[in-house]
Design a protein around this motif. Structure first.
Motif, PDB file in Angstrom:
ATOM      1  N   ASP A  67      40.964  21.645   2.120  1.00 55.23           N
ATOM      2  CA  ASP A  67      42.129  20.764   2.237  1.00 55.23           C
ATOM      3  C   ASP A  67      43.404  21.492   1.848  1.00 55.23           C
ATOM      4  O   ASP A  67      44.452  21.290   2.456  1.00 55.23           O
TER       5      ASP A  67
ATOM      6  N   ARG B 135      49.018  16.288   8.822  1.00 55.95           N
ATOM      7  CA  ARG B 135      48.005  16.902   7.952  1.00 55.95           C
ATOM      8  C   ARG B 135      48.080  16.336   6.536  1.00 55.95           C
ATOM      9  O   ARG B 135      47.065  16.032   5.909  1.00 55.95           O
TER      10      ARG B 135
ATOM     11  N   SER C 292      46.757  12.758   6.372  1.00 57.70           N
ATOM     12  CA  SER C 292      45.294  12.758   6.357  1.00 57.70           C
ATOM     13  C   SER C 292      44.755  13.133   4.986  1.00 57.70           C
ATOM     14  O   SER C 292      43.742  12.578   4.532  1.00 57.70           O
TER      15      SER C 292
ATOM     16  N   GLU D 241      45.022  10.083   2.807  1.00 57.02           N
ATOM     17  CA  GLU D 241      43.961   9.120   3.110  1.00 57.02           C
ATOM     18  C   GLU D 241      42.636   9.561   2.498  1.00 57.02           C
ATOM     19  O   GLU D 241      41.911   8.759   1.911  1.00 57.02           O
ATOM     20  N   LYS D 242      42.331  10.831   2.620  1.00 55.67           N
ATOM     21  CA  LYS D 242      41.075  11.344   2.079  1.00 55.67           C
ATOM     22  C   LYS D 242      41.004  11.158   0.565  1.00 55.67           C
ATOM     23  O   LYS D 242      39.973  10.728   0.031  1.00 55.67           O
TER      24      LYS D 242
ATOM     25  N   ARG E 209      49.066   7.912  13.604  1.00 53.63           N
ATOM     26  CA  ARG E 209      48.344   8.185  12.343  1.00 53.63           C
ATOM     27  C   ARG E 209      48.798   7.222  11.260  1.00 53.63           C
ATOM     28  O   ARG E 209      47.973   6.707  10.483  1.00 53.63           O
TER      29      ARG E 209
ATOM     30  N   LEU F  93      46.731   4.384   9.005  1.00 54.79           N
ATOM     31  CA  LEU F  93      46.406   5.162   7.810  1.00 54.79           C
ATOM     32  C   LEU F  93      45.821   4.268   6.733  1.00 54.79           C
ATOM     33  O   LEU F  93      46.412   3.262   6.343  1.00 54.79           O
TER      34      LEU F  93
END
Length: 587
Positions: free
Chosen positions: A205, A385, A388, A391-392, A427, A431
């Motif tokens: 990441d 990016r 994301s 969100e992770k 996105r 999200l």
């Protein structure tokens, strides 16, 4: 012996630095963690020396793996492979080219796998792949992040196709970590090539790199001999990769524990309710009302000029004031970084967030470097990016928008400007984490909307937000001299958009604009962001997304109320998706 190859702790005499050729006393070299005190060249370390310099003292617990077939191919070059393996083990004291285990960094738990280049050039063999996989599986079982420190020349030829497939074996283990929402951090060290570079070293990441570390699929000699061209200065170094958007940060070895600690802190697990994962339909706490802003007047064109002022605070100015700390990350991972799009991990009060914003600048040199705050496709890819990543890790997103629009250049169009704006909007729409956006200066067209799709949207009182610039509107409908007329017609000021139900509140600025009191403006901005995030606490992510979509669905729909009650408040349950206010605002 060259410092670039010395083993920390094993030499007490004088050594020659591989970078500047200065003599360095061995004990000084060890105390300096293998960094030359004269030229700052970062020499190679053993795996255990790296671990000692990274983790909290006494926290490392080693993970081992049972040994498989020693010589699966019966491979012989200048000597039988078992003999070569035995020599490597005797010379290094390690069983394989990696040391793995669990530890803490700045008090935060982590599982880590650290490669040792001394062991057959850090080559990726079946034993190496097995141990890294077991480290990832231990991290999954403990629900902790993973730290990878690669140093390798590539896959191990003596183990043939079994070595090649370790790239996929470790990749599937990391994929399970990604699915589980566990942070993976890679620290690229010198050198990292071949199958390691083309798998787990770059599947993280966040990718950090030590100064001067080289990373690539093919080595420079192979590339030079293949294409017959001289390579650019610094080709494949950490600095080159950072400039081309392929690593996030180049970090001096002495600062790695601090930087890794902040990353682990941001990824740390907190109660689900604090991350927007509470029961569906949970009631949000009552927010504090915003201060009553001074309406900037009816001259929309004057507001446009204030929004464009060169001395107006930028996203970097605000990040330094509203964040307890901000760790900027870089790159779109496709070969470019954007000076215009700024983003990274931050802490605001008791929350970790992902902060993303558009940067203009204060000087001619700065605004030229950022295209006057207009991002290209690489900027929006970077933003996507980071969305994301948020969100992770289940972190809320905060965006600060100040852009005339997306950059309209030839290269931008060639590389898919419209596609990346569309992808960013899409996105954000779905999200699975809360999003708060603030228009701090100009909010121009789709370039601004690509960051401003949010659960709560605010504007500074001298900001503007519009489908097109007043000049563009005037040129199309009237004449270029009619920009002031177009500004008024577009209703692009904060009070106008509050009336239209487009935004949720106005953050007051002092007379003359935010630049007159950037500290005071930042205090109000931070409080607004904190209150907005608090209002989203305890709401299940599915509910967050559902409300966001309903809010967008209602914009411009027939029958929807367009103007809030005169007192500037909206009763519970009334018009929740159009212009919901966080508190009284002066009309």
């Amino acid at each position: 012996m060259s410092v670039g190859e010395v083993e920390v702790g094993e030499r007490s005499g004088w050594l020659s630095c591989a970078g500047c050729r200065q003599l360095v006393y061995g004990k000084r070299w060890t105390r300096n963690l293998g960094v030359c005190p004269f030229c700052q060249h970062h020499g190679r370390l053993t795996a255990r020396a790296r671990i000692a310099g990274l983790v909290d003292p006494g926290s490392f617990a080693e993970i081992t793996a049972p040994e498989g077939a020693v010589d699966p191919l019966g491979f012989v070059d200048s000597m039988p492979y078992p003999q070569r393996l035995a020599r490597a083990r005797g010379a290094t004291g390690e069983r394989e080219a990696v040391v793995g285990g669990t530890a803490t960094v700045d008090g935060h738990p982590v599982a880590l796998a650290v490669m040792d280049f001394r062991f057959l050039g850090g080559s990726l063999g079946t034993g190496t792949g097995e141990l890294i996989t077991r480290v990832a599986e231990e991290a999954l079982a403990r629900a902790v992040p993973v730290l990878l420190v690669p140093a390798s020349g590539g896959a191990r030829m003596q183990e043939g196709i079994l070595s090649l497939l370790q790239m996929a074996k470790v990749s599937q283990a990391l994929d399970r970590l990604h699915e589980a929402g566990l942070l993976v951090v890679s620290i690229v060290t010198d050198p990292t090539y071949g199958g390691v570079a083309a798998s787990f070293a770059t599947q993280a990441d966040v990718i950090l790199a030590e100064p001067g570390a080289r990373l690539g699929f093919a080595g420079p000699r192979v590339i030079r001999d293949t294409i017959g061209q001289e390579l650019p200065l610094g080709f494949q170094t950490a600095e080159f990769l950072r400039e081309h958007g392929l690593v996030d940060l180049v970090v001096d070895r002495s600062r790695l524990p601090e930087v890794v600690g902040r990353l682990l802190a941001a990824a740390g697990r907190t109660p689900r309710a604090a991350r927007g994962h509470g029961p569906v339909g949970a009631a949000a706490p009552a927010p504090r009302p915003l201060e009553r802003p001074v309406r900037p007047g009816t001259d929309a064109w004057a507001v446009v000029q204030r929004a464009r002022a060169l001395d107006r605070p930028t996203v970097r100015d605000y990040a330094g004031r509203i964040c307890d700390w901000f760790l900027e990350l870089h790159g779109d991972r496709l070969g470019a970084d954007s000076a215009t799009m700024v983003g990274g991990l931050a802490r605001i009060g008791d929350r970790h967030v992902v902060l993303v914003g558009t940067q203009k600048g204060h000087s001619t040199r700065e605004v030229l470097a950022t295209n006057f705050g207009m991002a290209g496709p690489e900027g929006y890819r970077k933003a996507i990016r980071l969305f994301s990543l948020a969100e992770k890790l289940r972190l809320p997103v905060v965006t600060l928008v100040d852009t005339p629009g997306a950059y309209p250049g030839l290269d931008a169009e060639r590389h898919g400007q419209a596609h990346t704006i569309a992808a960013s909007i899409l996105r954000l729409v779905g999200l699975r984490t809360p999003v708060v956006s603030v228009i701090t200066g100009e909010g121009g067209s789709g370039g601004a909307l690509a960051l401003a799709v949010a659960d709560r949207t605010f504007m500074l009182s001298n900001a503007v937000y519009s489908v097109i610039s007043p000049e563009g509107c005037a040129a199309i409908l009237w004449s270029a001299q009619d920009a002031p007329r177009a500004a008024a017609a577009l209703r692009l000021t904060a009070p106008d958009l509050l009336d239209l139900g487009v935004i949720d509140g106005v953050v007051p600025e002092p007379d003359g604009g935010a630049q007159r009191d950037p500290d005071g403006t930042a205090v109000r901005l931070r409080r607004t962001i904190e209150d907005a995030l608090a209002a989203l606490d305890g709401v299940d992510v599915q509910e967050v997304v559902a409300r966001r979509r309903a809010r967008l669905r209602a914009i411009g729909a027939p029958g929807e109320a367009a103007v809030p009650p005169p007192d500037g408040t909206v009763p519970d349950g009334e018009r929740p998706s159009v212009g919901y206010l966080v508190g009284p605002v002066a009309r």
